[in-house]
Write a protein that holds these residues in place. Structure first.
Motif, PDB file in Angstrom:
ATOM      1  N   MET A   1      -2.664  -0.936  -0.552  1.00  0.00           N
ATOM      2  CA  MET A   1      -1.243  -1.361   0.102  1.00  0.00           C
ATOM      3  C   MET A   1      -0.146  -0.962  -1.194  1.00  0.00           C
ATOM      4  O   MET A   1       1.003  -0.704  -0.860  1.00  0.00           O
ATOM      5  CB  MET A   1      -1.382  -2.811   0.320  1.00  0.00           C
ATOM      6  CG  MET A   1      -1.683  -2.933   1.659  1.00  0.00           C
ATOM      7  SD  MET A   1      -1.310  -4.744   2.458  1.00  0.00           S
ATOM      8  CE  MET A   1      -3.066  -5.506   1.785  1.00  0.00           C
ATOM      9  N   LYS A   2      -0.446  -1.002  -2.749  1.00  0.00           N
ATOM     10  CA  LYS A   2       0.344  -0.939  -3.769  1.00  0.00           C
ATOM     11  C   LYS A   2       0.705   0.423  -3.385  1.00  0.00           C
ATOM     12  O   LYS A   2       2.121   0.868  -3.630  1.00  0.00           O
ATOM     13  CB  LYS A   2      -0.381  -1.025  -4.779  1.00  0.00           C
ATOM     14  CG  LYS A   2      -0.580  -2.413  -5.370  1.00  0.00           C
ATOM     15  CD  LYS A   2      -1.443  -2.440  -6.756  1.00  0.00           C
ATOM     16  CE  LYS A   2      -1.806  -3.921  -7.077  1.00  0.00           C
ATOM     17  NZ  LYS A   2      -2.338  -3.939  -8.344  1.00  0.00           N
ATOM     18  N   GLY A   3       0.029   1.436  -3.201  1.00  0.00           N
ATOM     19  CA  GLY A   3       0.500   2.960  -2.887  1.00  0.00           C
ATOM     20  C   GLY A   3       1.416   3.167  -1.975  1.00  0.00           C
ATOM     21  O   GLY A   3       2.322   3.907  -1.978  1.00  0.00           O
ATOM     22  N   ILE A   4       1.136   2.441  -0.805  1.00  0.00           N
ATOM     23  CA  ILE A   4       2.217   2.635   0.327  1.00  0.00           C
ATOM     24  C   ILE A   4       3.452   1.897  -0.008  1.00  0.00           C
ATOM     25  O   ILE A   4       4.534   2.711   0.121  1.00  0.00           O
ATOM     26  CB  ILE A   4       1.369   1.672   1.607  1.00  0.00           C
ATOM     27  CG1 ILE A   4       0.045   2.433   2.104  1.00  0.00           C
ATOM     28  CG2 ILE A   4       2.481   1.774   2.871  1.00  0.00           C
ATOM     29  CD1 ILE A   4      -0.667   1.903   2.886  1.00  0.00           C
ATOM     30  N   GLY A   9       9.186   2.529  -1.297  1.00  0.00           N
ATOM     31  CA  GLY A   9      10.109   1.516  -2.003  1.00  0.00           C
ATOM     32  C   GLY A   9      10.198   0.196  -1.592  1.00  0.00           C
ATOM     33  O   GLY A   9      11.169  -0.366  -1.518  1.00  0.00           O
ATOM     34  N   ILE A  10       9.130  -0.330  -1.070  1.00  0.00           N
ATOM     35  CA  ILE A  10       9.123  -1.797  -0.559  1.00  0.00           C
ATOM     36  C   ILE A  10       7.829  -2.589  -1.448  1.00  0.00           C
ATOM     37  O   ILE A  10       7.018  -1.932  -1.999  1.00  0.00           O
ATOM     38  CB  ILE A  10       8.831  -1.582   0.850  1.00  0.00           C
ATOM     39  CG1 ILE A  10       7.379  -1.154   1.284  1.00  0.00           C
ATOM     40  CG2 ILE A  10       9.934  -1.348   1.698  1.00  0.00           C
ATOM     41  CD1 ILE A  10       6.995  -1.069   2.750  1.00  0.00           C
ATOM     42  N   HIS A  11       7.929  -3.993  -1.072  1.00  0.00           N
ATOM     43  CA  HIS A  11       6.968  -4.703  -1.900  1.00  0.00           C
ATOM     44  C   HIS A  11       5.710  -4.593  -1.085  1.00  0.00           C
ATOM     45  O   HIS A  11       5.599  -4.526   0.369  1.00  0.00           O
ATOM     46  CB  HIS A  11       7.397  -6.126  -1.851  1.00  0.00           C
ATOM     47  CG  HIS A  11       6.580  -7.123  -2.839  1.00  0.00           C
ATOM     48  ND1 HIS A  11       5.619  -7.745  -2.384  1.00  0.00           N
ATOM     49  CD2 HIS A  11       7.122  -7.444  -3.916  1.00  0.00           C
ATOM     50  CE1 HIS A  11       5.334  -8.538  -3.516  1.00  0.00           C
ATOM     51  NE2 HIS A  11       5.945  -8.272  -4.503  1.00  0.00           N
ATOM     52  N   ARG A  12       4.658  -4.890  -1.626  1.00  0.00           N
ATOM     53  CA  ARG A  12       3.278  -4.687  -1.263  1.00  0.00           C
ATOM     54  C   ARG A  12       3.134  -5.695  -0.014  1.00  0.00           C
ATOM     55  O   ARG A  12       2.386  -5.718   1.156  1.00  0.00           O
ATOM     56  CB  ARG A  12       2.056  -4.791  -2.172  1.00  0.00           C
ATOM     57  CG  ARG A  12       1.892  -6.245  -2.963  1.00  0.00           C
ATOM     58  CD  ARG A  12       0.892  -6.005  -4.004  1.00  0.00           C
ATOM     59  NE  ARG A  12       0.982  -7.119  -4.769  1.00  0.00           N
ATOM     60  CZ  ARG A  12       0.532  -8.383  -4.379  1.00  0.00           C
ATOM     61  NH1 ARG A  12       0.018  -8.673  -3.209  1.00  0.00           N
ATOM     62  NH2 ARG A  12       0.645  -9.615  -5.289  1.00  0.00           N
ATOM     63  N   VAL A  13       3.701  -7.028  -0.333  1.00  0.00           N
ATOM     64  CA  VAL A  13       3.641  -8.159   0.787  1.00  0.00           C
ATOM     65  C   VAL A  13       4.344  -7.757   2.038  1.00  0.00           C
ATOM     66  O   VAL A  13       3.815  -7.897   3.057  1.00  0.00           O
ATOM     67  CB  VAL A  13       4.038  -9.625   0.247  1.00  0.00           C
ATOM     68  CG1 VAL A  13       4.300 -10.486   1.308  1.00  0.00           C
ATOM     69  CG2 VAL A  13       3.422  -9.740  -1.004  1.00  0.00           C
ATOM     70  N   THR A  14       5.362  -6.939   2.018  1.00  0.00           N
ATOM     71  CA  THR A  14       5.728  -6.411   3.058  1.00  0.00           C
ATOM     72  C   THR A  14       5.059  -5.536   3.721  1.00  0.00           C
ATOM     73  O   THR A  14       4.855  -5.729   5.238  1.00  0.00           O
ATOM     74  CB  THR A  14       7.243  -5.582   2.781  1.00  0.00           C
ATOM     75  OG1 THR A  14       8.136  -6.441   2.114  1.00  0.00           O
ATOM     76  CG2 THR A  14       8.011  -5.160   3.752  1.00  0.00           C
ATOM     77  N   VAL A  15       4.310  -4.709   3.259  1.00  0.00           N
ATOM     78  CA  VAL A  15       3.214  -3.992   3.965  1.00  0.00           C
ATOM     79  C   VAL A  15       2.204  -4.708   4.511  1.00  0.00           C
ATOM     80  O   VAL A  15       1.761  -4.256   5.721  1.00  0.00           O
ATOM     81  CB  VAL A  15       2.541  -2.724   2.712  1.00  0.00           C
ATOM     82  CG1 VAL A  15       1.651  -1.971   3.444  1.00  0.00           C
ATOM     83  CG2 VAL A  15       3.872  -1.849   2.071  1.00  0.00           C
ATOM     84  N   SER A  16       1.807  -5.734   3.703  1.00  0.00           N
ATOM     85  CA  SER A  16       0.807  -6.465   4.353  1.00  0.00           C
ATOM     86  C   SER A  16       1.192  -7.213   5.608  1.00  0.00           C
ATOM     87  O   SER A  16       0.540  -7.169   6.777  1.00  0.00           O
ATOM     88  CB  SER A  16       0.215  -7.688   3.568  1.00  0.00           C
ATOM     89  OG  SER A  16      -0.339  -8.380   3.949  1.00  0.00           O
TER      90      SER A  16
END
Length: 82
Positions: A1-4, A9-16
Motif C-alpha cells: 500500500m505504501k507504493g500505491i 500522493g495520498i496516505h497509506r491509510v486512505t488507500v486501505s
C-alpha cells in the motif's frame, strides 16, 4: 500500500480505506500455518524461494524468513546446502 500511496500522493491509510470500501482483497500480512507447511514442502522438493513466493503470493524474503523460523535448512543460490 505504501507504493500505491506514494504514486498517488495520498496516505497509506486512505488507500486501505478505499480498498475496504470497494471490497478489494488486500494481501495478508503474514503466512498462515498451512501456507508455511506448503512453503516448506515445496522448498524441500527443490523449488526456489522466488517461485514459492509467486505461487503463495509473498516475496522470496518472506518465504526465507518463515522457513528459517521453521528450522528448514536453506540452500545458496546454486542449490547447495548452507
Amino acid at each position: 500500500m505504501k507504493g500505491i500511496a506514494a504514486a498517488h500522493g495520498i496516505h497509506r491509510v486512505t488507500v486501505s480505506q478505499v480498498l475496504e470500501r470497494t471490497g478489494t482483497a488486500k494481501r495478508p500480512h503474514s503466512m498462515n500455518p498451512s501456507q508455511v507447511d506448503t512453503a516448506a514442502r515445496l522448498y524441500e522438493e527443490g523449488l526456489s524461494l522466488a517461485s514459492i513466493g509467486t505461487r503463495l503470493g509473498f516475496n522470496a524474503t518472506t518465504i526465507r524468513a518463515v522457513l528459517l523460523r521453521r528450522g528448514v535448512a536453506t540452500r545458496d543460490s546454486h542449490g547447495r546446502a548452507q
